[in-house]
Every structure is written in C-alpha cells, then in structure tokens.
Motif scaffolding. Sequence first.
Motif, PDB file in Angstrom:
ATOM      1  N   CYS A  30      -0.416  -1.518   3.325  1.00 19.24           N
ATOM      2  CA  CYS A  30       0.791  -1.854   2.560  1.00 19.24           C
ATOM      3  C   CYS A  30       1.994  -1.130   3.175  1.00 19.24           C
ATOM      4  O   CYS A  30       1.961   0.092   3.345  1.00 19.24           O
ATOM      5  CB  CYS A  30       0.591  -1.407   1.120  1.00 19.24           C
ATOM      6  N   CYS A  59       3.426   1.676   0.531  1.00 19.99           N
ATOM      7  CA  CYS A  59       2.734   2.918   0.138  1.00 19.99           C
ATOM      8  C   CYS A  59       1.559   3.250   1.047  1.00 19.99           C
ATOM      9  O   CYS A  59       0.889   4.256   0.813  1.00 19.99           O
ATOM     10  CB  CYS A  59       2.275   2.808  -1.316  1.00 19.99           C
ATOM     11  N   CYS A  73      -1.829  -5.017  -2.367  1.00 14.29           N
ATOM     12  CA  CYS A  73      -2.093  -3.590  -2.162  1.00 14.29           C
ATOM     13  C   CYS A  73      -2.965  -3.078  -3.309  1.00 14.29           C
ATOM     14  O   CYS A  73      -2.657  -3.315  -4.477  1.00 14.29           O
ATOM     15  CB  CYS A  73      -0.774  -2.834  -2.115  1.00 14.29           C
ATOM     16  N   CYS A 120      -0.423   0.035  -5.040  1.00 14.38           N
ATOM     17  CA  CYS A 120       0.818  -0.248  -5.775  1.00 14.38           C
ATOM     18  C   CYS A 120       0.894  -1.706  -6.242  1.00 14.38           C
ATOM     19  O   CYS A 120       1.842  -2.087  -6.899  1.00 14.38           O
ATOM     20  CB  CYS A 120       2.042   0.110  -4.932  1.00 14.38           C
TER      21      CYS A 120
END
Length: 320
Positions: A23, A26, A40, A43
């Motif tokens: 991702c 994050c 993801c 997140c």
Amino acid sequence: MSLPWPRLPTVSSRNAFEHLFRCPACRGELANPYQGQLRCVLCHSSYGLVGRVPILICSDRSLFDPDEAVNQRDRTPTAVVGFRRAIPGLTNNYNAKRNFRRLGQLLREGAPDPVVLSIGGGEGGKGEDALDGIAILTTDVVLGPDTDALADAHDLPFADGAFDGVVIQAVLEHVLDPSICVAEVHRVLKPGGLVYAETPFMQQVHLGRYDFTRFTALGHRRLFRKFEAIDTGMSAGPGSALAWSLAHFLASFSRGPRMRKVLMALGKCMFFWLRLLDVPLKNNDAAYDAAAGFYFLGRRSEHTLADAELLATYRGGTDL
Ligand SMILES: [Zn+2]
C-alpha cells in the motif's frame, strides 16, 4: 511471508512482481478480494488494476490523477512515431551504456538474482538494455509498454529493503520534492543496495507542466548524500546543452503547439550535431559548469555526506 492474492483469475494475467507491492499510503500488504481491485489489509485503502498493472497511487497525496494516468496511453499514429524517430536527438548520453553495464556487474556481484526497481521507466530508459537478464520492476505515472505498476515516486508502494538496485533516469526534475523521492529510494533499497540516477542541469522544460527542478553537479551529489558515490559525471555535456538551448530558442517563436512541434523538429535537424562536441569535452572539468545533466552511481549508506565534504567534490572550472 506469502501474500494473500486469492482470486487472480489466470496465470497470464498475474503480475510477476505482485509479491513486492505494498500500500503506498501505509506500506501494508495488499489483498485481492475482488477482481480488478486491491485492498490494503491495514488501512483498507482500495486500488484499481488496469489488466495486470496495479494503480498504486494515493489520489489525495499525489499530483498525478490515477484516472488520467491510465488514460494517457500514447495513441500517436505509427507513421507519426516513425517520423519523430527519424528526427535526430539533441542529447549525447555517451556514458549511459557504460554506466548500466557497470551497474549490472555490481548487481550480479552482490546477489545471485538481483531485482531492480526502475522509477519512471515505462517507456524504457536509455542504456537500460545493458541490464539484460536482471529482473526489472518498472513504475511510472502513465501506462507505457514496460510499466509494471503505476506509482508516484514520493510514495513508493514497496516494503523497506525490497530491491538490490534502483534506476531513476530523467525523473527527479519532474517530481515536486526530489529529496522525499531519494529518501524513498534509500528506504526501498537493501543495505548496500545500488542506485543509478541521471538528472538534467542545463536543459529546457520538457513534459510540459510536470517539470520543476534542475541540479548542478554538487546539488545532485547532495541529493544523494546518504549514498556512497561509486561514480559521478556528466550524462550529457555542454554540446547537448547548447543544442537544446538553440532548438528551444527557435521554438520560443511558436504561437501554438503545432507550430512549436514544427519548430522543435526544425531545431533538432539544424542543431543536433552540436551534441558531438560533448565527446572532446567529456574529460574537461570546466565542462561540468555547463553540462546538460549529471549521473550518480552510488551505494546505500548509513553515513551522510557532510556539506564540507560535498564542497571538496567540486570539479568545475569557475574560480571564486
Ligand atoms: Zn494501507
């Protein structure tokens, strides 16, 4: 750790590098719960796919619109592409092939199966074919023939230490914050990993609005101050810079994009030969003050080059 990609439909649609993607927001791992979308696991951000190419761009943080990136596929007619290729270029990048060969040799010495990230190389970089046989994952902000993922260099969608090498050729002038992008290069490299960068100094605006910065030789070295230098030099010299300058001087008289293209083509035909003057100047220190661009081949380091050390690397011809 193997990644959860349960429903990629056929072998031919799989991306060879999918285990490396993370991702961009994050660095969480990506799952593929629905065909055509990645999510993801940390997140819960979602990312689309164009065929096998994931669009790993944070739309709220990037200058590049993911939808525009997909739609900017080059649809220029083949005859026009052929005509453009027949026009001589303005740049004499005489070191690229040699530098890529050296990069390839160092990569093979460092790991049995090195993996290289090429940032902005969707159209294929100059000299990169010298890395033949080495796995290259290519990111770009538009879909090109070699693009493996759409990504913004400020938020590289990869885990820390994922790569043995990074190539970033004629890209750093097109990003808003080159320091952040080079910090990202440092992050995704393994300890001791290699970087090869080429960035312009004396070169006019190209790629339209997406062109922001130029670097002197020392400015370029400082950008990579968390890397040990293996080799640095001119990627193109003052002859290329003069050819670019004259062609763009001519194009400055245009009053519209079509006229500009005609004048640029005329300028290239009139002034391309000036690039040949880079050859006798390639070992002349004074040429560093007027070069079209610089390269940096270096190794990820934990030591930061001090600015006093940086000044000692100046090799131009200007007296204070
Ligand atoms: Zn995330």
